[in-house]
Motif scaffolding. Structure first.
Motif, PDB file in Angstrom:
ATOM      1  N   ASP A 208      47.960 167.387  26.495  1.00  0.00           N
ATOM      2  CA  ASP A 208      49.017 166.613  27.135  1.00  0.00           C
ATOM      3  C   ASP A 208      50.200 166.505  26.179  1.00  0.00           C
ATOM      4  OD1 ASP A 208      50.629 164.707  28.356  1.00  0.00           O
ATOM      5  OD2 ASP A 208      48.958 163.401  28.908  1.00  0.00           O
ATOM      6  N   ILE A 209      51.396 166.763  26.666  1.00  0.00           N
ATOM      7  CA  ILE A 209      52.589 166.686  25.827  1.00  0.00           C
ATOM      8  C   ILE A 209      52.811 165.263  25.309  1.00  0.00           C
ATOM      9  CG2 ILE A 209      54.207 166.198  27.718  1.00  0.00           C
ATOM     10  CD1 ILE A 209      56.181 168.100  26.330  1.00  0.00           C
ATOM     11  N   PHE A 210      52.276 164.262  26.015  1.00  0.00           N
ATOM     12  CA  PHE A 210      52.425 162.880  25.575  1.00  0.00           C
ATOM     13  C   PHE A 210      51.360 162.469  24.550  1.00  0.00           C
ATOM     14  CE2 PHE A 210      54.334 162.649  29.936  1.00  0.00           C
ATOM     15  CZ  PHE A 210      55.628 162.433  29.512  1.00  0.00           C
ATOM     16  N   ALA A 211      50.340 163.292  24.384  1.00  0.00           N
ATOM     17  CA  ALA A 211      49.303 163.024  23.380  1.00  0.00           C
ATOM     18  C   ALA A 211      48.761 164.361  22.881  1.00  0.00           C
ATOM     19  CB  ALA A 211      48.180 162.186  23.988  1.00  0.00           C
ATOM     20  N   PRO A 212      49.593 165.122  22.179  1.00  0.00           N
ATOM     21  CA  PRO A 212      49.191 166.471  21.750  1.00  0.00           C
ATOM     22  C   PRO A 212      47.989 166.425  20.803  1.00  0.00           C
ATOM     23  CG  PRO A 212      51.563 166.131  21.489  1.00  0.00           C
ATOM     24  CD  PRO A 212      50.962 164.791  21.752  1.00  0.00           C
ATOM     25  N   PRO A 213      47.028 167.318  20.988  1.00  0.00           N
ATOM     26  CA  PRO A 213      45.824 167.338  20.133  1.00  0.00           C
ATOM     27  C   PRO A 213      46.071 168.026  18.793  1.00  0.00           C
ATOM     28  CG  PRO A 213      45.684 169.083  21.753  1.00  0.00           C
ATOM     29  CD  PRO A 213      46.962 168.328  22.062  1.00  0.00           C
ATOM     30  N   VAL A 214      47.057 167.527  18.055  1.00  0.00           N
ATOM     31  CA  VAL A 214      47.409 168.080  16.738  1.00  0.00           C
ATOM     32  C   VAL A 214      47.715 166.926  15.797  1.00  0.00           C
ATOM     33  CG1 VAL A 214      48.316 170.288  17.613  1.00  0.00           C
ATOM     34  CG2 VAL A 214      49.844 168.305  17.415  1.00  0.00           C
ATOM     35  N   GLU A 215      47.773 167.240  14.518  1.00  0.00           N
ATOM     36  CA  GLU A 215      48.016 166.207  13.518  1.00  0.00           C
ATOM     37  C   GLU A 215      49.490 165.821  13.471  1.00  0.00           C
ATOM     38  OE1 GLU A 215      47.858 170.271  11.411  1.00  0.00           O
ATOM     39  OE2 GLU A 215      46.993 169.266  13.169  1.00  0.00           O
ATOM     40  N   ARG A 216      49.769 164.585  13.089  1.00  0.00           N
ATOM     41  CA  ARG A 216      51.150 164.110  12.965  1.00  0.00           C
ATOM     42  C   ARG A 216      51.727 164.503  11.605  1.00  0.00           C
ATOM     43  NH1 ARG A 216      50.514 157.970  15.452  1.00  0.00           N
ATOM     44  NH2 ARG A 216      50.031 158.603  17.600  1.00  0.00           N
ATOM     45  N   ASP A 217      53.068 164.454  11.518  1.00  0.00           N
ATOM     46  CA  ASP A 217      53.777 164.763  10.267  1.00  0.00           C
ATOM     47  C   ASP A 217      53.346 166.115   9.702  1.00  0.00           C
ATOM     48  OD1 ASP A 217      55.209 162.220  10.011  1.00  0.00           O
ATOM     49  OD2 ASP A 217      53.227 161.369   9.673  1.00  0.00           O
ATOM     50  N   ALA A 237      58.343 161.822  25.592  1.00  0.00           N
ATOM     51  CA  ALA A 237      57.951 163.147  25.094  1.00  0.00           C
ATOM     52  C   ALA A 237      58.692 163.474  23.803  1.00  0.00           C
ATOM     53  CB  ALA A 237      58.231 164.207  26.151  1.00  0.00           C
ATOM     54  N   ILE A 238      59.980 163.146  23.756  1.00  0.00           N
ATOM     55  CA  ILE A 238      60.769 163.390  22.542  1.00  0.00           C
ATOM     56  C   ILE A 238      60.259 162.520  21.398  1.00  0.00           C
ATOM     57  CG2 ILE A 238      63.056 163.062  21.529  1.00  0.00           C
ATOM     58  CD1 ILE A 238      64.227 164.005  24.194  1.00  0.00           C
ATOM     59  N   HIS A 239      59.936 161.271  21.703  1.00  0.00           N
ATOM     60  CA  HIS A 239      59.415 160.359  20.678  1.00  0.00           C
ATOM     61  C   HIS A 239      58.107 160.895  20.100  1.00  0.00           C
ATOM     62  CE1 HIS A 239      58.700 156.547  18.633  1.00  0.00           C
ATOM     63  NE2 HIS A 239      57.463 156.565  19.108  1.00  0.00           N
ATOM     64  N   GLU A 240      57.207 161.379  20.978  1.00  0.00           N
ATOM     65  CA  GLU A 240      55.933 161.918  20.508  1.00  0.00           C
ATOM     66  C   GLU A 240      56.147 163.182  19.690  1.00  0.00           C
ATOM     67  OE1 GLU A 240      52.919 160.628  20.614  1.00  0.00           O
ATOM     68  OE2 GLU A 240      53.716 158.848  21.574  1.00  0.00           O
ATOM     69  N   ALA A 241      57.089 164.030  20.131  1.00  0.00           N
ATOM     70  CA  ALA A 241      57.380 165.261  19.395  1.00  0.00           C
ATOM     71  C   ALA A 241      57.902 164.941  18.003  1.00  0.00           C
ATOM     72  CB  ALA A 241      58.395 166.103  20.164  1.00  0.00           C
ATOM     73  N   ALA A 242      58.748 163.927  17.897  1.00  0.00           N
ATOM     74  CA  ALA A 242      59.322 163.554  16.603  1.00  0.00           C
ATOM     75  C   ALA A 242      58.245 163.091  15.625  1.00  0.00           C
ATOM     76  CB  ALA A 242      60.368 162.459  16.795  1.00  0.00           C
ATOM     77  N   ARG A 243      57.208 162.459  16.130  1.00  0.00           N
ATOM     78  CA  ARG A 243      56.137 161.973  15.260  1.00  0.00           C
ATOM     79  C   ARG A 243      55.318 163.122  14.658  1.00  0.00           C
ATOM     80  NH1 ARG A 243      53.197 157.363  18.804  1.00  0.00           N
ATOM     81  NH2 ARG A 243      52.203 156.839  16.831  1.00  0.00           N
ATOM     82  N   LEU A 244      55.445 164.288  15.234  1.00  0.00           N
ATOM     83  CA  LEU A 244      54.689 165.439  14.754  1.00  0.00           C
ATOM     84  C   LEU A 244      55.431 166.207  13.668  1.00  0.00           C
ATOM     85  CD1 LEU A 244      53.519 166.730  18.243  1.00  0.00           C
ATOM     86  CD2 LEU A 244      52.265 165.242  16.675  1.00  0.00           C
ATOM     87  N   LEU A 245      56.717 165.891  13.478  1.00  0.00           N
ATOM     88  CA  LEU A 245      57.537 166.604  12.505  1.00  0.00           C
ATOM     89  C   LEU A 245      57.265 166.143  11.077  1.00  0.00           C
ATOM     90  CD1 LEU A 245      61.011 166.578  14.287  1.00  0.00           C
ATOM     91  CD2 LEU A 245      59.592 168.598  13.865  1.00  0.00           C
ATOM     92  N   ARG A 246      57.341 167.091  10.155  1.00  0.00           N
ATOM     93  CA  ARG A 246      57.383 166.739   8.745  1.00  0.00           C
ATOM     94  C   ARG A 246      58.749 166.137   8.438  1.00  0.00           C
ATOM     95  NH1 ARG A 246      54.649 172.198   7.150  1.00  0.00           N
ATOM     96  NH2 ARG A 246      52.526 171.544   6.694  1.00  0.00           N
ATOM     97  N   PRO A 247      58.881 165.414   7.332  1.00  0.00           N
ATOM     98  CA  PRO A 247      60.214 164.941   6.937  1.00  0.00           C
ATOM     99  C   PRO A 247      61.200 166.101   6.885  1.00  0.00           C
ATOM    100  CG  PRO A 247      58.539 163.872   5.610  1.00  0.00           C
ATOM    101  CD  PRO A 247      57.826 164.905   6.430  1.00  0.00           C
ATOM    102  N   ALA A 248      62.371 165.891   7.505  1.00  0.00           N
ATOM    103  CA  ALA A 248      63.426 166.908   7.609  1.00  0.00           C
ATOM    104  C   ALA A 248      63.058 168.052   8.528  1.00  0.00           C
ATOM    105  CB  ALA A 248      63.833 167.439   6.243  1.00  0.00           C
TER     106      ALA A 248
END
Length: 340
Positions: A208-217, A237-248
């Motif tokens: 689910d794009i709202f709860a992707p089965p991957v690690e954050r950051d 969806a954008i908020h959840e995607a942002a939580r998956l990004l590394r810094p920068a």
């Protein structure tokens, strides 16, 4: 692998068996189910499952569920993947048994391709109609590649991966790529396409794009290509995607500018009729991202019943102060901030 001596011995024991080495060689070429491995290895399911259990316990492979199917892949940990790739690189093409395994693997992949072709044939007319309303996909892909640049990076995540096209075009840049999609049919298409392109550093999973089965950051680049207009809550969806990004890290979104083509809502399940620069900028800001670039691709011809494609690039603002190019980035962000 920076581990203790005892752990290294256990890891070597797990890999030091011919069937398990064959499994590792196969998984280095892509994700497979127990049924796939049973067919390729010519062994019983309990025996294959036992080998997989030992490799899982040693941290050399990973497992994920997709409906009633369980897929196995090489571990996401870079050290474990490097260890496995070092092991299997010495036996590829040098062992008759491994060669036969790879021939059977090719047969399994051909079956995937056949299923993908069947799905495309059923849905092609609908997709072709929508494509005819906007600029060719290749033009947008070229802009995305230019925007991201040529510098290699560690990891990429494609949310709503569909056919896996973005994983394909960015594969020379990332070390590990992951695609997420809810549709098992589309995942079949994506796996077939990645197999056909010979891409082994990417995998796709159901999620689910709202709860992707991957690690954050964990990701340097996250992409959401022509997905937001299907969602009832794009901001989330954008908020959840942002939580998956590394810094920068960077988030790239491709979707439509605001339009009035109601038939897309009625006939093609579009929840939103496009997005403005101001709306995307606000959602980025709420998610801790700075909007660095916004590009527009107008359709060809003068027909008003057309779609304008938009491309937005956001960057995680963490560590941005320490970046020597911060001033130039901030200047660009300020100019984008003037968008109405």
């Amino acid at each position: 692998m920076h581990v203790s001596l005892d752990t290294m011995v256990d890891t070597l024991k797990a890999a030091a068996e011919s069937s398990r080495l064959r499994i590792l060689a196969l998984l280095s070429r892509g994700d497979l189910t127990v049924s796939d491995l049973t067919e390729i290895l010519g062994q019983s399911q309990p025996r294959v499952s036992r080998h997989l259990k030992l490799l899982l316990e040693a941290g050399l492979i990973g497992r994920y569920q997709e409906g009633s199917w369980a897929f196995f892949r090489l571990s996401d940990a870079d050290s474990a993947r490097d260890f496995v790739m070092g092991l299997v690189s010495g036996i590829r093409g040098a062992d008759p048994q491994v060669e036969r395994d790879l021939e059977r693997l090719a047969s399994v992949k051909r079956k995937r391709q056949d299923r993908a072709t069947e799905y495309f044939s059923v849905n092609a007319a609908s997709w072709d109609h929508i494509r005819s309303l906007h600029v060719p996909d290749r033009a947008v892909e070229a802009a995305m590649l230019k925007l991201v640049g040529k510098r290699p990076f560690q990891s990429m995540l494609d949310l709503g991966t569909g056919t896996g096209r973005l994983l394909e075009i960015f594969s020379p840049l990332y070390r590990r790529g992951v695609g997420i999609d809810m549709s098992r049919e589309m995942l079949t298409v994506a796996r077939a396409n990645l197999d056909k392109a010979g891409i082994s550093n990417a995998q796709v999973r159901q999620g689910d794009i709202f709860a992707p089965p991957v690690e954050r950051d964990a990701f340097d680049l996250v992409t959401i290509h022509q997905v937001l207009h299907y969602l009832d809550d794009p901001a989330r969806a954008i908020h959840e995607a942002a939580r998956l990004l590394r810094p920068a890290g960077r988030l790239v979104i491709v979707d439509f500018a605001p339009h009035a083509l109601e038939f897309l809502r009625d006939e093609h399940a579009h929840m939103r009729l496009g997005f403005s620069d101001r709306q995307i900028k606000e959602w980025f800001s709420e998610a801790g991202l700075d909007l660095e670039d916004a590009q527009e691709f107008e359709p060809r011809g003068g027909n008003e019943a057309k779609l304008t494609v938009k491309l937005w690039l956001g960057r995680d603002r963490r560590l941005l102060i320490a970046d020597p190019s911060n001033e130039s980035r901030q200047a660009k962000v300020s100019s984008i901030g003037e968008i109405a």
